[in-house]
Design an enzyme around this catalytic site. Structure first.
Site, PDB file in Angstrom:
ATOM      1  N   ILE A  31      77.403  32.202 -30.171  1.00 39.93           N
ATOM      2  CA  ILE A  31      77.819  33.530 -29.719  1.00 39.93           C
ATOM      3  C   ILE A  31      78.194  33.537 -28.227  1.00 39.93           C
ATOM      4  CG2 ILE A  31      75.569  34.431 -28.981  1.00 39.93           C
ATOM      5  CD1 ILE A  31      76.168  36.968 -30.553  1.00 39.93           C
ATOM      6  N   ASN A  86      68.474  20.915 -27.373  1.00 37.76           N
ATOM      7  CA  ASN A  86      67.511  21.354 -26.361  1.00 37.76           C
ATOM      8  C   ASN A  86      66.122  21.386 -26.978  1.00 37.76           C
ATOM      9  OD1 ASN A  86      69.382  21.760 -24.257  1.00 37.76           O
ATOM     10  ND2 ASN A  86      69.996  23.720 -25.140  1.00 37.76           N
ATOM     11  N   GLY A  92      65.524  24.602 -21.772  1.00 43.70           N
ATOM     12  CA  GLY A  92      66.026  25.952 -22.016  1.00 43.70           C
ATOM     13  C   GLY A  92      66.192  26.287 -23.482  1.00 43.70           C
ATOM     14  N   GLN A  93      65.385  25.661 -24.335  1.00 38.93           N
ATOM     15  CA  GLN A  93      65.464  26.000 -25.763  1.00 38.93           C
ATOM     16  C   GLN A  93      65.056  27.458 -25.954  1.00 38.93           C
ATOM     17  OE1 GLN A  93      63.003  23.604 -28.394  1.00 38.93           O
ATOM     18  NE2 GLN A  93      63.951  24.432 -30.235  1.00 38.93           N
ATOM     19  N   HIS A  99      68.295  22.807 -33.659  1.00 37.88           N
ATOM     20  CA  HIS A  99      69.731  22.948 -33.893  1.00 37.88           C
ATOM     21  C   HIS A  99      70.481  22.011 -32.980  1.00 37.88           C
ATOM     22  CE1 HIS A  99      68.331  25.889 -30.930  1.00 37.88           C
ATOM     23  NE2 HIS A  99      69.485  25.678 -30.307  1.00 37.88           N
ATOM     24  N   HIS A 101      73.850  21.496 -30.821  1.00 38.67           N
ATOM     25  CA  HIS A 101      75.060  22.080 -30.240  1.00 38.67           C
ATOM     26  C   HIS A 101      76.186  21.060 -30.374  1.00 38.67           C
ATOM     27  CE1 HIS A 101      72.994  25.393 -27.940  1.00 38.67           C
ATOM     28  NE2 HIS A 101      71.971  24.559 -28.056  1.00 38.67           N
TER      29      HIS A 101
HETATM   30  P1  5GP Z   1      69.150  26.850 -27.409  1.00 38.01           P
HETATM   31  O1  5GP Z   1      69.181  27.520 -26.069  1.00 38.01           O
HETATM   32  O2  5GP Z   1      67.889  27.206 -28.178  1.00 38.01           O
HETATM   33  O3  5GP Z   1      69.390  25.365 -27.361  1.00 38.01           O
HETATM   34  O4  5GP Z   1      70.394  27.399 -28.204  1.00 38.01           O
HETATM   35  C1  5GP Z   1      70.394  28.609 -28.869  1.00 38.01           C
HETATM   36  C2  5GP Z   1      71.844  29.039 -28.950  1.00 38.01           C
HETATM   37  O5  5GP Z   1      71.939  30.063 -29.916  1.00 38.01           O
HETATM   38  C3  5GP Z   1      72.407  29.581 -27.641  1.00 38.01           C
HETATM   39  O6  5GP Z   1      73.509  28.773 -27.222  1.00 38.01           O
HETATM   40  C4  5GP Z   1      72.837  31.000 -27.999  1.00 38.01           C
HETATM   41  O7  5GP Z   1      74.053  31.393 -27.382  1.00 38.01           O
HETATM   42  C5  5GP Z   1      72.947  30.944 -29.512  1.00 38.01           C
HETATM   43  N1  5GP Z   1      72.678  32.214 -30.151  1.00 38.01           N
HETATM   44  C6  5GP Z   1      71.631  33.053 -29.897  1.00 38.01           C
HETATM   45  N2  5GP Z   1      71.701  34.131 -30.696  1.00 38.01           N
HETATM   46  C7  5GP Z   1      72.804  33.975 -31.468  1.00 38.01           C
HETATM   47  C8  5GP Z   1      73.407  34.766 -32.491  1.00 38.01           C
HETATM   48  O8  5GP Z   1      72.921  35.851 -32.843  1.00 38.01           O
HETATM   49  N3  5GP Z   1      74.547  34.287 -33.074  1.00 38.01           N
HETATM   50  C9  5GP Z   1      75.082  33.086 -32.706  1.00 38.01           C
HETATM   51  N4  5GP Z   1      76.223  32.708 -33.343  1.00 38.01           N
HETATM   52  N5  5GP Z   1      74.548  32.319 -31.744  1.00 38.01           N
HETATM   53  C10 5GP Z   1      73.428  32.743 -31.135  1.00 38.01           C
END
Ligand code: 5GP
Ligand code: ZN
Length: 113
Positions: A31, A86, A92-93, A99, A101
Site C-alpha cells: 500500500i 524485515n 522496522g517489522q 512476508h 518484500h
Molecule cells: P514490514 O514493515 O512489516 O516489513 O512490512 C509491512 C508492509 O505492509 C509495509 O510495507 C506496509 O506498507 C504494508 N501494508 C501495511 N498495511 C497494508 C495494507 O492494508 N495493504 C497493503 N497492500 N499493504 C499494507
C-alpha cells in the site's frame, strides 16, 4: 491468527488486490510502495520470525522463493529485483506475519536507513 492483517487477506475476511495465489502464498501490491514496483509475498501460514520455522516451513519458504523468481513478467523481474524480509524492531517489522518484500522496476541504492 485471528487478529493478523495478513491472515485476514489470506482468508478473504479483508479484501486486497491479489495478483497471484497458490497453495503456499498470496502476492499483492504494498500500500506504500518503496520502489516503482513493490509487492508483498505472504505465506498463507502464519508465523512471524524465520527463527520459528519448522522443517516444513523451511520447505514452504523454499517453494515461495522459487515461485517468486518464476513470476518474471508479473513482478517485473527481468532487469533485477530485491527481496527484503524485515525481522523485529530494528528492521522496522510492522506486520507480525512473515512476508517477503519484492522490489523491482528501477535501479536501487543500498541505504538501510
Ligand atoms: P514490514 O514493515 O512489516 O516489513 O512490512 C509491512 C508492509 O505492509 C509495509 O510495507 C506496509 O506498507 C504494508 N501494508 C501495511 N498495511 C497494508 C495494507 O492494508 N495493504 C497493503 N497492500 N499493504 C499494507
Ligand atoms: Zn497472520
Amino acid at each position: 491468527m485471528s487478529d493478523c492483517l495478513f491472515c485476514k487477506f489470506v482468508s478473504g475476511e479483508l479484501k486486497t488486490n491479489i495478483l497471484f495465489e497458490n497453495d503456499d502464498l498470496i502476492i499483492f501490491r504494498d500500500i506504500a510502495p518503496k520502489a516503482k514496483n513493490h509487492f508483498l509475498a505472504v505465506p498463507k501460514k502464519h508465523f512471524k520470525y524465520l527463527a520459528e520455522m519448522t522443517e516444513e516451513d523451511a520447505a514452504l519458504l523454499g517453494r515461495i522463493f522459487k515461485t517468486i523468481s518464476s513470476l518474471k513478467d508479473l513482478l517485473g523481474l527481468k532487469n533485477g529485483y530485491r527481496l527484503v524480509i524485515n525481522q523485529g524492531d530494528d528492521a522496522g517489522q510492522t506486520v507480525p506475519h512473515l512476508h517477503i518484500h519484492v522490489l523491482s522496476g528501477q535501479k536501487m541504492g543500498w541505504d538501510p536507513a
